[in-house]
Each structure stands twice: as structure tokens, then as C-alpha cells.
Motif scaffolding. Structure first.
Motif, PDB file in Angstrom:
ATOM      1  N   ILE A 263     -40.333  37.690 -14.154  1.00  0.00           N
ATOM      2  CA  ILE A 263     -39.471  37.474 -12.985  1.00  0.00           C
ATOM      3  C   ILE A 263     -39.255  38.732 -12.152  1.00  0.00           C
ATOM      4  O   ILE A 263     -38.425  38.742 -11.243  1.00  0.00           O
ATOM      5  N   MET A 264     -39.973  39.799 -12.469  1.00  0.00           N
ATOM      6  CA  MET A 264     -39.844  41.015 -11.658  1.00  0.00           C
ATOM      7  C   MET A 264     -41.209  41.681 -11.500  1.00  0.00           C
ATOM      8  O   MET A 264     -42.116  41.438 -12.284  1.00  0.00           O
ATOM      9  N   GLU A 265     -41.316  42.480 -10.464  1.00  0.00           N
ATOM     10  CA  GLU A 265     -42.547  43.251 -10.280  1.00  0.00           C
ATOM     11  C   GLU A 265     -42.615  44.318 -11.352  1.00  0.00           C
ATOM     12  O   GLU A 265     -41.630  45.018 -11.600  1.00  0.00           O
ATOM     13  N   THR A 266     -43.769  44.438 -11.994  1.00  0.00           N
ATOM     14  CA  THR A 266     -43.908  45.408 -13.071  1.00  0.00           C
ATOM     15  C   THR A 266     -45.170  46.250 -12.905  1.00  0.00           C
ATOM     16  O   THR A 266     -46.115  45.870 -12.221  1.00  0.00           O
ATOM     17  N   ASN A 267     -45.159  47.373 -13.592  1.00  0.00           N
ATOM     18  CA  ASN A 267     -46.343  48.202 -13.738  1.00  0.00           C
ATOM     19  C   ASN A 267     -47.163  47.635 -14.893  1.00  0.00           C
ATOM     20  O   ASN A 267     -46.747  46.679 -15.552  1.00  0.00           O
ATOM     21  N   GLU A 268     -48.308  48.222 -15.171  1.00  0.00           N
ATOM     22  CA  GLU A 268     -49.192  47.720 -16.232  1.00  0.00           C
ATOM     23  C   GLU A 268     -48.522  47.699 -17.611  1.00  0.00           C
ATOM     24  O   GLU A 268     -48.846  46.858 -18.438  1.00  0.00           O
ATOM     25  N   ASP A 269     -47.569  48.602 -17.851  1.00  0.00           N
ATOM     26  CA  ASP A 269     -46.884  48.651 -19.152  1.00  0.00           C
ATOM     27  C   ASP A 269     -45.624  47.782 -19.185  1.00  0.00           C
ATOM     28  O   ASP A 269     -44.812  47.882 -20.082  1.00  0.00           O
ATOM     29  N   ASN A 270     -45.459  46.917 -18.178  1.00  0.00           N
ATOM     30  CA  ASN A 270     -44.297  46.044 -17.998  1.00  0.00           C
ATOM     31  C   ASN A 270     -43.036  46.780 -17.567  1.00  0.00           C
ATOM     32  O   ASN A 270     -41.971  46.176 -17.463  1.00  0.00           O
ATOM     33  N   SER A 271     -43.124  48.079 -17.318  1.00  0.00           N
ATOM     34  CA  SER A 271     -41.964  48.771 -16.770  1.00  0.00           C
ATOM     35  C   SER A 271     -41.733  48.271 -15.343  1.00  0.00           C
ATOM     36  O   SER A 271     -42.678  47.905 -14.639  1.00  0.00           O
ATOM     37  N   PRO A 272     -40.479  48.210 -14.916  1.00  0.00           N
ATOM     38  CA  PRO A 272     -40.201  47.706 -13.581  1.00  0.00           C
ATOM     39  C   PRO A 272     -40.748  48.630 -12.494  1.00  0.00           C
ATOM     40  O   PRO A 272     -40.708  49.854 -12.635  1.00  0.00           O
ATOM     41  N   VAL A 273     -41.256  48.040 -11.439  1.00  0.00           N
ATOM     42  CA  VAL A 273     -41.643  48.808 -10.263  1.00  0.00           C
ATOM     43  C   VAL A 273     -40.353  49.275  -9.603  1.00  0.00           C
ATOM     44  O   VAL A 273     -39.399  48.506  -9.468  1.00  0.00           O
ATOM     45  N   SER A 274     -40.294  50.519  -9.212  1.00  0.00           N
ATOM     46  CA  SER A 274     -39.094  51.024  -8.548  1.00  0.00           C
ATOM     47  C   SER A 274     -39.466  51.619  -7.199  1.00  0.00           C
ATOM     48  O   SER A 274     -40.575  52.125  -7.012  1.00  0.00           O
ATOM     49  N   VAL A 275     -38.527  51.520  -6.282  1.00  0.00           N
ATOM     50  CA  VAL A 275     -38.694  52.081  -4.944  1.00  0.00           C
ATOM     51  C   VAL A 275     -37.410  52.804  -4.576  1.00  0.00           C
ATOM     52  O   VAL A 275     -36.326  52.452  -5.058  1.00  0.00           O
ATOM     53  N   ASP A 276     -37.529  53.818  -3.734  1.00  0.00           N
ATOM     54  CA  ASP A 276     -36.347  54.515  -3.250  1.00  0.00           C
ATOM     55  C   ASP A 276     -35.645  53.645  -2.221  1.00  0.00           C
ATOM     56  O   ASP A 276     -36.287  53.058  -1.341  1.00  0.00           O
ATOM     57  N   LEU A 277     -34.322  53.545  -2.351  1.00  0.00           N
ATOM     58  CA  LEU A 277     -33.513  52.756  -1.432  1.00  0.00           C
ATOM     59  C   LEU A 277     -32.465  53.649  -0.782  1.00  0.00           C
ATOM     60  O   LEU A 277     -31.994  54.612  -1.397  1.00  0.00           O
ATOM     61  N   PRO A 278     -32.066  53.324   0.445  1.00  0.00           N
ATOM     62  CA  PRO A 278     -31.015  54.123   1.075  1.00  0.00           C
ATOM     63  C   PRO A 278     -29.678  53.912   0.364  1.00  0.00           C
ATOM     64  O   PRO A 278     -29.308  52.788   0.041  1.00  0.00           O
ATOM     65  N   VAL A 279     -28.992  55.015   0.104  1.00  0.00           N
ATOM     66  CA  VAL A 279     -27.683  54.960  -0.557  1.00  0.00           C
ATOM     67  C   VAL A 279     -26.613  54.709   0.489  1.00  0.00           C
ATOM     68  O   VAL A 279     -26.534  55.406   1.506  1.00  0.00           O
ATOM     69  N   LEU A 280     -25.758  53.713   0.250  1.00  0.00           N
ATOM     70  CA  LEU A 280     -24.663  53.397   1.161  1.00  0.00           C
ATOM     71  C   LEU A 280     -23.363  54.050   0.741  1.00  0.00           C
ATOM     72  O   LEU A 280     -22.585  54.492   1.563  1.00  0.00           O
ATOM     73  N   VAL A 281     -23.114  54.060  -0.577  1.00  0.00           N
ATOM     74  CA  VAL A 281     -21.878  54.613  -1.121  1.00  0.00           C
ATOM     75  C   VAL A 281     -22.225  55.424  -2.354  1.00  0.00           C
ATOM     76  O   VAL A 281     -22.988  54.975  -3.186  1.00  0.00           O
ATOM     77  N   HIS A 282     -21.662  56.625  -2.462  1.00  0.00           N
ATOM     78  CA  HIS A 282     -21.868  57.447  -3.648  1.00  0.00           C
ATOM     79  C   HIS A 282     -20.509  57.911  -4.131  1.00  0.00           C
ATOM     80  O   HIS A 282     -19.722  58.461  -3.368  1.00  0.00           O
ATOM     81  N   MET A 283     -20.210  57.650  -5.404  1.00  0.00           N
ATOM     82  CA  MET A 283     -18.930  58.063  -5.977  1.00  0.00           C
ATOM     83  C   MET A 283     -19.179  59.136  -7.024  1.00  0.00           C
ATOM     84  O   MET A 283     -19.993  58.948  -7.916  1.00  0.00           O
ATOM     85  N   ASP A 284     -18.508  60.234  -6.922  1.00  0.00           N
ATOM     86  CA  ASP A 284     -18.663  61.312  -7.898  1.00  0.00           C
ATOM     87  C   ASP A 284     -17.729  61.119  -9.063  1.00  0.00           C
ATOM     88  O   ASP A 284     -16.693  60.647  -9.039  1.00  0.00           O
TER      89      ASP A 284
END
Length: 62
Positions: A41-62
Motif C-alpha cells: 500500500i505504499m511506494e517502496t524501494n527494492e528492499d521494501n523500505s518506504p520511498v521518501s521525499v523532502d516536503l516543505p515544513v509548515l510548522v516546527h516545534m523545538d
């Protein structure tokens, strides 16, 4: 909180300061089992690890 501009989906995420510790988590049996379970049910790499992409951050809490 980050935004996927293609789907308008919001994502929460965690940050870990130690890249080696983060990478070690991927090698655990339970993590690999989860990747295998979710692979149909998700995009994966050959080892079944999830494909990840950089997304714009809207909120960051320290």
C-alpha cells in the motif's frame, strides 16, 4: 508538520540527532516486518523500505 503539495496531506515527523542510531532502527526485525507488511500500500524501494521525499515544513516545534 510538513505538507505534501501534490496531495495536500499533512505529515508529522520526528527528528533524531544521531544518523547512525536512526539507520540502526531500519535494521531491526520488527521494522523490516512492518515494511514488508505495508509494501503493498505504499511506494517502496527494492528492499521494501518506504520511498521518501523532502516536503516543505509548515510548522516546527523545538
Amino acid at each position: 508538520i510538513a505538507l505534501d503539495p501534490d496531495t495536500l496531506t499533512l505529515f508529522g515527523y520526528i527528528e533524531i540527532d544521531d544518523p547512525e542510531r536512526w539507520a540502526a532502527g531500519a535494521e531491526t526485525a520488527i521494522n523490516r516486518k512492518w515494511w514488508d507488511f505495508m509494501a503493498d500500500i505504499m511506494e517502496t524501494n527494492e528492499d521494501n523500505s518506504p520511498v521518501s521525499v523532502d516536503l516543505p515544513v509548515l510548522v516546527h516545534m523545538d
